[in-house]
Design a protein around this motif. Structure first.
Motif, PDB file in Angstrom:
ATOM      1  N   GLN A 126       0.815  -1.221   0.000  1.00  0.00           N
ATOM      2  CA  GLN A 126       0.000   0.000   0.000  1.00  0.00           C
ATOM      3  C   GLN A 126       0.849   1.273   0.000  1.00  0.00           C
ATOM      4  O   GLN A 126       0.673   2.146  -0.842  1.00  0.00           O
ATOM      5  CB  GLN A 126      -0.927  -0.005   1.220  1.00  0.00           C
ATOM      6  CG  GLN A 126      -2.007  -1.071   1.155  1.00  0.00           C
ATOM      7  CD  GLN A 126      -2.738  -1.192   2.468  1.00  0.00           C
ATOM      8  OE1 GLN A 126      -2.237  -1.777   3.417  1.00  0.00           O
ATOM      9  NE2 GLN A 126      -3.928  -0.653   2.537  1.00  0.00           N
ATOM     10  N   ILE A 127       1.759   1.368   0.962  1.00  0.00           N
ATOM     11  CA  ILE A 127       2.551   2.590   1.071  1.00  0.00           C
ATOM     12  C   ILE A 127       3.464   2.740  -0.142  1.00  0.00           C
ATOM     13  O   ILE A 127       3.648   3.838  -0.675  1.00  0.00           O
ATOM     14  CB  ILE A 127       3.362   2.587   2.383  1.00  0.00           C
ATOM     15  CG1 ILE A 127       2.404   2.615   3.578  1.00  0.00           C
ATOM     16  CG2 ILE A 127       4.309   3.783   2.438  1.00  0.00           C
ATOM     17  CD1 ILE A 127       3.084   2.554   4.920  1.00  0.00           C
ATOM     18  N   GLU A 128       4.033   1.635  -0.607  1.00  0.00           N
ATOM     19  CA  GLU A 128       4.896   1.694  -1.787  1.00  0.00           C
ATOM     20  C   GLU A 128       4.132   2.246  -2.991  1.00  0.00           C
ATOM     21  O   GLU A 128       4.627   3.110  -3.720  1.00  0.00           O
ATOM     22  CB  GLU A 128       5.450   0.306  -2.104  1.00  0.00           C
ATOM     23  CG  GLU A 128       6.376   0.272  -3.298  1.00  0.00           C
ATOM     24  CD  GLU A 128       6.938  -1.110  -3.551  1.00  0.00           C
ATOM     25  OE1 GLU A 128       7.443  -1.347  -4.668  1.00  0.00           O
ATOM     26  OE2 GLU A 128       6.885  -1.961  -2.651  1.00  0.00           O
ATOM     27  N   GLY A 129       2.909   1.740  -3.183  1.00  0.00           N
ATOM     28  CA  GLY A 129       2.098   2.225  -4.304  1.00  0.00           C
ATOM     29  C   GLY A 129       1.740   3.688  -4.172  1.00  0.00           C
ATOM     30  O   GLY A 129       1.718   4.431  -5.152  1.00  0.00           O
ATOM     31  N   MET A 130       1.466   4.121  -2.946  1.00  0.00           N
ATOM     32  CA  MET A 130       1.132   5.527  -2.729  1.00  0.00           C
ATOM     33  C   MET A 130       2.327   6.430  -2.989  1.00  0.00           C
ATOM     34  O   MET A 130       2.196   7.507  -3.576  1.00  0.00           O
ATOM     35  CB  MET A 130       0.627   5.727  -1.300  1.00  0.00           C
ATOM     36  CG  MET A 130      -0.744   5.128  -1.029  1.00  0.00           C
ATOM     37  SD  MET A 130      -1.212   5.319   0.700  1.00  0.00           S
ATOM     38  CE  MET A 130      -2.841   4.555   0.679  1.00  0.00           C
ATOM     39  N   MET A 131       3.504   5.991  -2.553  1.00  0.00           N
ATOM     40  CA  MET A 131       4.692   6.802  -2.776  1.00  0.00           C
ATOM     41  C   MET A 131       5.068   6.839  -4.261  1.00  0.00           C
ATOM     42  O   MET A 131       5.580   7.836  -4.753  1.00  0.00           O
ATOM     43  CB  MET A 131       5.864   6.256  -1.953  1.00  0.00           C
ATOM     44  CG  MET A 131       5.721   6.482  -0.451  1.00  0.00           C
ATOM     45  SD  MET A 131       5.635   8.243   0.014  1.00  0.00           S
ATOM     46  CE  MET A 131       3.878   8.430   0.324  1.00  0.00           C
ATOM     47  N   SER A 143     -10.481   5.543   0.016  1.00  0.00           N
ATOM     48  CA  SER A 143     -11.166   5.551   1.306  1.00  0.00           C
ATOM     49  C   SER A 143     -10.440   6.423   2.322  1.00  0.00           C
ATOM     50  O   SER A 143      -9.258   6.735   2.154  1.00  0.00           O
ATOM     51  CB  SER A 143     -11.245   4.120   1.845  1.00  0.00           C
ATOM     52  OG  SER A 143      -9.952   3.664   2.234  1.00  0.00           O
ATOM     53  N   PRO A 144     -11.125   6.801   3.413  1.00  0.00           N
ATOM     54  CA  PRO A 144     -10.466   7.528   4.502  1.00  0.00           C
ATOM     55  C   PRO A 144      -9.315   6.727   5.112  1.00  0.00           C
ATOM     56  O   PRO A 144      -8.343   7.305   5.595  1.00  0.00           O
ATOM     57  CB  PRO A 144     -11.595   7.742   5.514  1.00  0.00           C
ATOM     58  CG  PRO A 144     -12.852   7.707   4.707  1.00  0.00           C
ATOM     59  CD  PRO A 144     -12.576   6.695   3.625  1.00  0.00           C
ATOM     60  N   VAL A 145      -9.430   5.401   5.097  1.00  0.00           N
ATOM     61  CA  VAL A 145      -8.355   4.556   5.623  1.00  0.00           C
ATOM     62  C   VAL A 145      -7.092   4.740   4.793  1.00  0.00           C
ATOM     63  O   VAL A 145      -5.981   4.879   5.332  1.00  0.00           O
ATOM     64  CB  VAL A 145      -8.789   3.070   5.625  1.00  0.00           C
ATOM     65  CG1 VAL A 145      -7.624   2.172   6.037  1.00  0.00           C
ATOM     66  CG2 VAL A 145      -9.971   2.867   6.565  1.00  0.00           C
ATOM     67  N   ASP A 146      -7.230   4.770   3.470  1.00  0.00           N
ATOM     68  CA  ASP A 146      -6.081   4.980   2.589  1.00  0.00           C
ATOM     69  C   ASP A 146      -5.488   6.371   2.797  1.00  0.00           C
ATOM     70  O   ASP A 146      -4.269   6.547   2.797  1.00  0.00           O
ATOM     71  CB  ASP A 146      -6.491   4.809   1.123  1.00  0.00           C
ATOM     72  CG  ASP A 146      -6.963   3.400   0.818  1.00  0.00           C
ATOM     73  OD1 ASP A 146      -6.577   2.472   1.553  1.00  0.00           O
ATOM     74  OD2 ASP A 146      -7.728   3.231  -0.144  1.00  0.00           O
ATOM     75  N   LEU A 147      -6.353   7.367   2.965  1.00  0.00           N
ATOM     76  CA  LEU A 147      -5.877   8.735   3.173  1.00  0.00           C
ATOM     77  C   LEU A 147      -5.064   8.838   4.455  1.00  0.00           C
ATOM     78  O   LEU A 147      -4.006   9.483   4.479  1.00  0.00           O
ATOM     79  CB  LEU A 147      -7.065   9.701   3.222  1.00  0.00           C
ATOM     80  CG  LEU A 147      -6.717  11.168   3.504  1.00  0.00           C
ATOM     81  CD1 LEU A 147      -5.808  11.723   2.418  1.00  0.00           C
ATOM     82  CD2 LEU A 147      -7.982  12.008   3.629  1.00  0.00           C
ATOM     83  N   ASP A 148      -5.537   8.207   5.519  1.00  0.00           N
ATOM     84  CA  ASP A 148      -4.808   8.246   6.786  1.00  0.00           C
ATOM     85  C   ASP A 148      -3.433   7.613   6.645  1.00  0.00           C
ATOM     86  O   ASP A 148      -2.433   8.131   7.161  1.00  0.00           O
ATOM     87  CB  ASP A 148      -5.622   7.523   7.866  1.00  0.00           C
ATOM     88  CG  ASP A 148      -4.937   7.553   9.225  1.00  0.00           C
ATOM     89  OD1 ASP A 148      -4.734   8.648   9.764  1.00  0.00           O
ATOM     90  OD2 ASP A 148      -4.583   6.468   9.733  1.00  0.00           O
ATOM     91  N   LEU A 149      -3.363   6.490   5.931  1.00  0.00           N
ATOM     92  CA  LEU A 149      -2.080   5.820   5.724  1.00  0.00           C
ATOM     93  C   LEU A 149      -1.131   6.684   4.901  1.00  0.00           C
ATOM     94  O   LEU A 149       0.070   6.787   5.211  1.00  0.00           O
ATOM     95  CB  LEU A 149      -2.311   4.478   5.026  1.00  0.00           C
ATOM     96  CG  LEU A 149      -1.108   3.534   4.920  1.00  0.00           C
ATOM     97  CD1 LEU A 149      -0.635   3.120   6.307  1.00  0.00           C
ATOM     98  CD2 LEU A 149      -1.487   2.296   4.101  1.00  0.00           C
ATOM     99  N   TYR A 150      -1.655   7.331   3.874  1.00  0.00           N
ATOM    100  CA  TYR A 150      -0.842   8.212   3.034  1.00  0.00           C
ATOM    101  C   TYR A 150      -0.313   9.400   3.839  1.00  0.00           C
ATOM    102  O   TYR A 150       0.856   9.781   3.723  1.00  0.00           O
ATOM    103  CB  TYR A 150      -1.670   8.695   1.849  1.00  0.00           C
ATOM    104  CG  TYR A 150      -0.926   9.640   0.921  1.00  0.00           C
ATOM    105  CD1 TYR A 150       0.149   9.193   0.166  1.00  0.00           C
ATOM    106  CD2 TYR A 150      -1.321  10.974   0.803  1.00  0.00           C
ATOM    107  CE1 TYR A 150       0.828  10.057  -0.687  1.00  0.00           C
ATOM    108  CE2 TYR A 150      -0.655  11.837  -0.050  1.00  0.00           C
ATOM    109  CZ  TYR A 150       0.423  11.373  -0.793  1.00  0.00           C
ATOM    110  OH  TYR A 150       1.101  12.233  -1.630  1.00  0.00           O
ATOM    111  N   GLN A 151      -1.168   9.968   4.657  1.00  0.00           N
ATOM    112  CA  GLN A 151      -0.753  11.106   5.474  1.00  0.00           C
ATOM    113  C   GLN A 151       0.333  10.705   6.468  1.00  0.00           C
ATOM    114  O   GLN A 151       1.273  11.470   6.713  1.00  0.00           O
ATOM    115  CB  GLN A 151      -1.961  11.690   6.202  1.00  0.00           C
ATOM    116  CG  GLN A 151      -2.938  12.408   5.271  1.00  0.00           C
ATOM    117  CD  GLN A 151      -4.214  12.835   5.966  1.00  0.00           C
ATOM    118  OE1 GLN A 151      -4.603  12.262   7.002  1.00  0.00           O
ATOM    119  NE2 GLN A 151      -4.883  13.841   5.424  1.00  0.00           N
TER     120      GLN A 151
END
Length: 430
Positions: A126-131, A143-151
């Motif tokens: 997840q984090i690798e894909g976001m970065m 989702s809000p869950v993804d946003l929290d992890l990205y933040q």
């Protein structure tokens, strides 16, 4: 209200899931007055089938589609630079590669505003894909869950996270709870995935349990929905086909069938959707259909069904066979993991604002890639010693891979000749 009137938008997508997501986003842009084009850049060995192309086109037949090879990306770069916004429907590595190309072509920062989104649920890397996508001017999260992890990830690196917005899964934007019509004999549909589960014995087990389900409910059609058809198997990688096993079991259970129709077409007459971890489960829940996530094989990241742990839909086949038709999923969980009632509107509003404001996240002059890819010193070191492929792969590929090919060939020949233990012992004089 045409909030994107006169704007020129395009999307670049590889693979069918990314193509559907990009088309859904372009369709919303077109309805807001934008000119839209979808570039389907196919990858050798992973070509889209005619069925997949039709499914993408059906989302919005008024969006222009251009088919090309991924290798032709450089030829269309001048066209891309003249756009107002470019949607990246790409995997992480190709998202990086395209961003590097845009920066190389327009080092002054005058490239189109970039938008990135995910085609399905995030349950691995997840984090690798976001970065990988952190350099996008607008990062659409599910989702809000993804946003929290990205933040959290951005805070750890001291980076802003204001480019992210929760829009929900684009494939759910136009889905609404189905009317409670009296379907006399609703179907039960199992949605196959290309590589889940990965073990042949596990796949064999699931097929047998589907047969048990069909025999328990003889008045209801139990449908096995393959990921690809027989013709498409010649165009795509095979990940352990279950359809051949189902075909044999169909002789024992006449109500067990194989159907290649699009997922949404099957869901319209479905009373229960079953899968291990397919995004089809999200579509089913959004339509108010009884949904079951298979728990017989355990719950873990390899299967991907850990994503659904809080949905109250994970059940073993014994429970599924006992009662497949009662909806049991948690609506609150669905709202926090992909369904966003006003997602398309939030997407258009965020996109229009960013286009009007211009690039709000100034790029560091001369930096090869965004800061989410690592420190500037590392990025330059990677380019200098490993080339662009090192940087686009986040360090997972390098020249070392090439230098090992000769050694790997020697090892292969050695294993071929010395594969038998007694031969190896004899040669070594043991």
């Amino acid at each position: 209200m045409n909030r994107l009137q006169g704007r020129e938008m395009a999307a670049i997508a590889c693979f069918d899931s990314f193509g559907k997501t990009a088309m859904a986003m372009l369709s919303v842009c077109r309805k807001e007055g934008a000119g839209t084009t979808l570039y389907l850049l196919e990858i050798q060995g992973r070509r889209l089938s005619r069925r997949q192309l039709l499914e993408i086109q059906r989302i919005d037949g008024r969006v222009t589609i251009i088919h090309q090879e991924w290798q032709q990306l450089r030829a269309i770069r001048p066209t891309l630079l003249g756009l107002d916004a470019l949607i990246l429907g790409l995997d992480g590595q190709r998202t990086r590669e395209l961003q590097l190309l845009l920066r190389a072509d327009a080092p002054d920062g005058h490239w189109p505003l970039t938008v990135s989104a995910y085609p399905g649920i995030l349950f691995r890397h997840q984090i690798e894909g976001m970065m990988d996508r952190s350099g996008a001017d607008l990062l659409c999260l599910n989702s809000p869950v993804d946003l929290d992890l990205y933040q959290q990830a951005c805070r750890a690196l001291g980076l802003p996270s204001d480019n992210a917005v929760v829009t929900g899964l684009p494939i759910l934007w136009d889905l609404h709870p189905r009317r409670r019509t009296s379907v006399e004999r609703p179907t039960i549909v199992f949605f196959e995935q290309p590589s889940v589960p990965g073990n042949p014995l596990q796949r064999h087990y699931l097929c047998n349990r589907l047969n048990d389900l069909a025999q328990r409910w003889p008045d209801h059609t139990v449908i096995f929905k393959p990921r690809t058809s027989g013709v498409e198997r010649t165009l795509h990688r095979r990940h352990g086909e279950m359809a051949s096993r189902i075909e044999k079991l169909m002789r024992k259970s006449p109500n067990l069938q194989i159907n290649y129709k699009p997922s949404l077409a099957l869901l319209r007459h479905c009373g229960c959707a079953i899968t291990v971890s397919s995004t089809a489960a999200m579509e089913s829940m959004a339509m108010g259909i009884s949904t079951r996530i298979v728990g017989d094989l355990g719950v873990n990241e390899t299967l991907g069904n850990h994503y659904f742990m809080g949905s109250n839909s994970v059940r073993d086949f014994a429970a599924i066979i006992e009662d497949p038709f009662t909806p049991i999923h948690d609506e609150t969980w669905l709202d926090r993991h992909g369904r966003c009632p006003h997602g398309s509107d939030q997407f258009v509003m965020a996109l229009a604002d960013r286009i009007a404001q211009g690039r709000s996240r100034p790029e560091t002059s001369g930096t090869p890639g965004p800061a989410g890819w690592g420190a500037e010193s590392w990025q330059r070191y990677a380019l200098r010693h490993g080339g662009r492929r090192m940087l686009t792969s986040a360090g997972n590929r390098s020249r070392l891979k090439t230098t090992q090919r000769g050694k790997n060939a020697v090892r292969y020949l050695r294993d071929l000749v010395l594969g038998l233990r007694w031969v190896e012992d004899f040669v070594r004089g043991r």
